[in-house]
Design an enzyme around this catalytic site. Structure first.
Site, short mmCIF file in Angstrom:
data_model
loop_
_atom_site.label_atom_id
_atom_site.label_comp_id
_atom_site.label_asym_id
_atom_site.label_seq_id
_atom_site.Cartn_x
_atom_site.Cartn_y
_atom_site.Cartn_z
N ASP A 140 47.87 -81.57 38.06
CA ASP A 140 46.59 -81.37 37.86
C ASP A 140 46.37 -79.81 38.68
O ASP A 140 46.94 -79.79 39.78
CB ASP A 140 45.44 -82.17 38.26
CG ASP A 140 44.13 -81.97 37.35
OD1 ASP A 140 43.90 -82.81 36.34
OD2 ASP A 140 43.46 -81.15 37.42
N ASP B 180 49.29 -75.25 37.37
CA ASP B 180 48.38 -74.55 36.27
C ASP B 180 49.27 -74.61 35.16
O ASP B 180 50.28 -73.72 34.82
CB ASP B 180 47.97 -73.27 36.57
CG ASP B 180 47.14 -72.46 35.88
OD1 ASP B 180 47.11 -72.84 34.63
OD2 ASP B 180 46.67 -71.47 36.30
N VAL B 181 48.82 -75.26 34.04
CA VAL B 181 49.68 -75.48 32.82
C VAL B 181 49.59 -74.09 32.00
O VAL B 181 50.52 -73.77 31.22
CB VAL B 181 49.40 -76.55 32.00
CG1 VAL B 181 49.47 -78.16 32.63
CG2 VAL B 181 47.99 -76.40 31.19
N ASN C 105 48.61 -83.02 28.64
CA ASN C 105 47.31 -83.51 28.54
C ASN C 105 46.23 -82.53 28.80
O ASN C 105 44.99 -82.61 28.31
CB ASN C 105 47.15 -84.82 29.02
CG ASN C 105 45.83 -85.42 29.25
OD1 ASN C 105 45.42 -85.84 27.97
ND2 ASN C 105 45.12 -85.22 30.40
N TYR D 23 38.57 -74.18 20.23
CA TYR D 23 39.15 -75.50 20.42
C TYR D 23 39.93 -76.08 19.39
O TYR D 23 40.97 -76.49 19.36
CB TYR D 23 37.78 -76.33 21.00
CG TYR D 23 38.21 -77.62 21.62
CD1 TYR D 23 38.87 -77.82 22.61
CD2 TYR D 23 38.27 -78.84 20.58
CE1 TYR D 23 39.35 -79.16 23.12
CE2 TYR D 23 38.50 -80.13 20.92
CZ TYR D 23 39.08 -80.23 22.36
OH TYR D 23 39.50 -81.57 22.84
N LYS E 281 43.92 -76.97 19.06
CA LYS E 281 44.38 -78.52 18.86
C LYS E 281 44.92 -78.89 17.75
O LYS E 281 46.02 -79.47 17.28
CB LYS E 281 43.00 -79.47 18.82
CG LYS E 281 42.33 -79.40 20.41
CD LYS E 281 43.39 -80.01 21.15
CE LYS E 281 42.75 -80.38 22.67
NZ LYS E 281 43.62 -80.67 23.55
P1 NAD Z 1 38.86 -83.76 31.94
O1 NAD Z 1 38.03 -82.57 31.97
O2 NAD Z 1 38.19 -85.15 32.58
O3 NAD Z 1 40.40 -83.62 32.33
C1 NAD Z 1 41.01 -82.62 32.17
C2 NAD Z 1 41.88 -82.32 33.31
O4 NAD Z 1 42.60 -81.22 33.15
C3 NAD Z 1 41.04 -81.86 34.65
O5 NAD Z 1 41.48 -82.85 35.59
C4 NAD Z 1 41.45 -80.81 34.84
O6 NAD Z 1 41.43 -80.26 36.25
C5 NAD Z 1 42.64 -80.43 34.32
N1 NAD Z 1 42.91 -79.00 33.83
C6 NAD Z 1 42.26 -78.29 33.24
N2 NAD Z 1 42.97 -77.11 33.32
C7 NAD Z 1 44.04 -77.08 33.88
C8 NAD Z 1 45.19 -76.37 33.89
N3 NAD Z 1 45.09 -74.75 33.75
N4 NAD Z 1 46.41 -76.70 34.36
C9 NAD Z 1 46.38 -77.90 34.85
N5 NAD Z 1 45.27 -78.82 34.55
C10 NAD Z 1 44.25 -78.25 34.32
O7 NAD Z 1 38.85 -84.09 30.34
P2 NAD Z 1 39.55 -85.02 29.31
O8 NAD Z 1 38.61 -85.32 28.34
O9 NAD Z 1 40.13 -86.08 29.98
O10 NAD Z 1 40.71 -83.98 28.65
C11 NAD Z 1 42.22 -84.45 28.50
C12 NAD Z 1 42.62 -83.67 27.37
O11 NAD Z 1 42.01 -84.70 26.15
C13 NAD Z 1 42.23 -82.41 27.02
O12 NAD Z 1 43.40 -81.69 26.41
C14 NAD Z 1 41.08 -82.70 25.85
O13 NAD Z 1 40.98 -81.38 24.96
C15 NAD Z 1 41.69 -84.00 25.27
N6 NAD Z 1 40.43 -84.65 24.38
C16 NAD Z 1 39.42 -85.03 24.99
C17 NAD Z 1 38.46 -85.97 24.26
C18 NAD Z 1 37.12 -86.40 24.62
O14 NAD Z 1 36.33 -86.87 23.99
N7 NAD Z 1 37.07 -86.37 26.13
C19 NAD Z 1 38.55 -86.04 22.83
C20 NAD Z 1 39.89 -85.45 22.37
C21 NAD Z 1 40.58 -84.87 23.10
#
Ligand code: NAD
Length: 267
Positions: free
Chosen positions: A37, A63-64, A90, A156, A160
């Site tokens: 992360d 940092d992805v 992810n 977004y 996606k």
């Molecule tokens: P979250 O914010 O809780 O977790 C995302 C994590 O990604 C965080 O820990 C953050 O520090 C990390 N991150 C952000 N930028 C980064 C970078 N440049 N390099 C490395 N790490 C980085 O959110 P989440 O909802 O768990 O999101 C995870 C994935 O799920 C995302 O791709 C999001 O688009 C997708 N998603 C989420 C939902 C939802 O309803 N929460 C629905 C569909 C898809």
């Protein structure tokens, strides 16, 4: 990939939300986990918690959106565990709002994390999986927003839709090598995604709190660990798509019918 015991996983965005749910479930299944992360402190806390429960887990900062950082993550994983079998690309961020408010920096930030980041993870780790020659699996986190777009949140949705296309393409390419690829397309999940702006880099930092609008959509969502369970099942079954919310079946169907209807205009 059916037998997961003793295998090694790398999960980006692993410190929070869906990533943390995946880490918890796969650690329980006996996989060694690299919790990767941007937020090293939180990744360290989760890795510590999992280690305390008897799992093999280490934190790693990544940092992805930086290719070299993803390469360094792979080296760290190989250095720590000697192999990689499951990769969950992810990490992601969210920005909503109308096109009028969407700045070039907004666009670049969302694309750099959500799309470049997944591409970098696919490129770096698919080469490793191929070289190892022992199969494996890649899960790329898209969203239901990777199939359905709406009036707001174009950046977004584009990122996606791109993750879905990338996953479908890579799935075809890696199939002959016994490597599976799944696009994870969650519906609402209760996470910190609506605070994404807080992690925005200074160079692209004029967000104006455009992530917060997501909270209304996700506040009644399922828990991240439930997504982790569905990911585990999807990896075992080598599912092309891992969905989490059956209520999206209807809007998906309606979208595909709308598309097919426009073909009928050719008759
Ligand atoms: P979250 O914010 O809780 O977790 C995302 C994590 O990604 C965080 O820990 C953050 O520090 C990390 N991150 C952000 N930028 C980064 C970078 N440049 N390099 C490395 N790490 C980085 O959110 P989440 O909802 O768990 O999101 C995870 C994935 O799920 C995302 O791709 C999001 O688009 C997708 N998603 C989420 C939902 C939802 O309803 N929460 C629905 C569909 C898809």
């Amino acid at each position: 990939m059916e037998d997961l015991q003793g295998k090694v996983a790398v999960v980006t965005g692993g410190a929070s939300g869906i990533g943390s749910g995946i880490c918890r479930v796969i650690a329980r299944e006996g996989l060694s986990v690299v919790v990767a992360d941007l937020d090293l402190e939180r990744a360290g806390r989760l890795a510590g918690e999992l280690s305390g429960q008897g799992a093999k887990a280490v934190p790693a900062q990544v940092d992805v959106s930086e290719y070299a950082s993803v390469e360094a993550l792979a080296e760290r994983a190989l250095g720590e565990f000697g192999a990689v079998d499951l990769v969950c690309n992810n990490a992601g961020v969210y920005i909503g709002g109308p096109m009028d408010d969407l700045t070039p920096d907004d666009w670049r930030w969302v694309m750099s994390v959500n799309l470049d980041g997944v591409f970098y993870g696919c490129r770096v780790f698919s080469r490793i999986l191929l070289e190892q020659g022992r199969g494996g699996h890649i899960v790329n986190t898209a969203s239901v927003g990777g199939f359905l777009s709406h009036g707001e949140g174009a950046a977004y949705a584009v990122s996606k839709y791109g993750v879905v296309a990338l996953s479908e393409s890579l799935r075809e390419q890696l199939k002959p090598h016994g490597i599976g690829v799944s696009a994870l397309a969650p519906g609402p999940v209760r996470t910190a995604l609506s605070d994404s702006d807080e992690r925005r880099p200074e160079a692209l930092a004029d967000a104006g709190n455009k992530s917060a609008v997501l909270w209304e959509f996700i506040k009644h969502g399922i828990e991240p660990v439930e997504v982790g369970e569905l990911v585990l099942r999807g990896v075992r079954d080598n599912a092309a798509y891992i969905f989490t919310d059956p209520s999206f079946r209807k809007p998906f169907e309606e979208r595909f019918v709308r598309i097919l209807n426009d073909f009928d205009r050719l008759d």
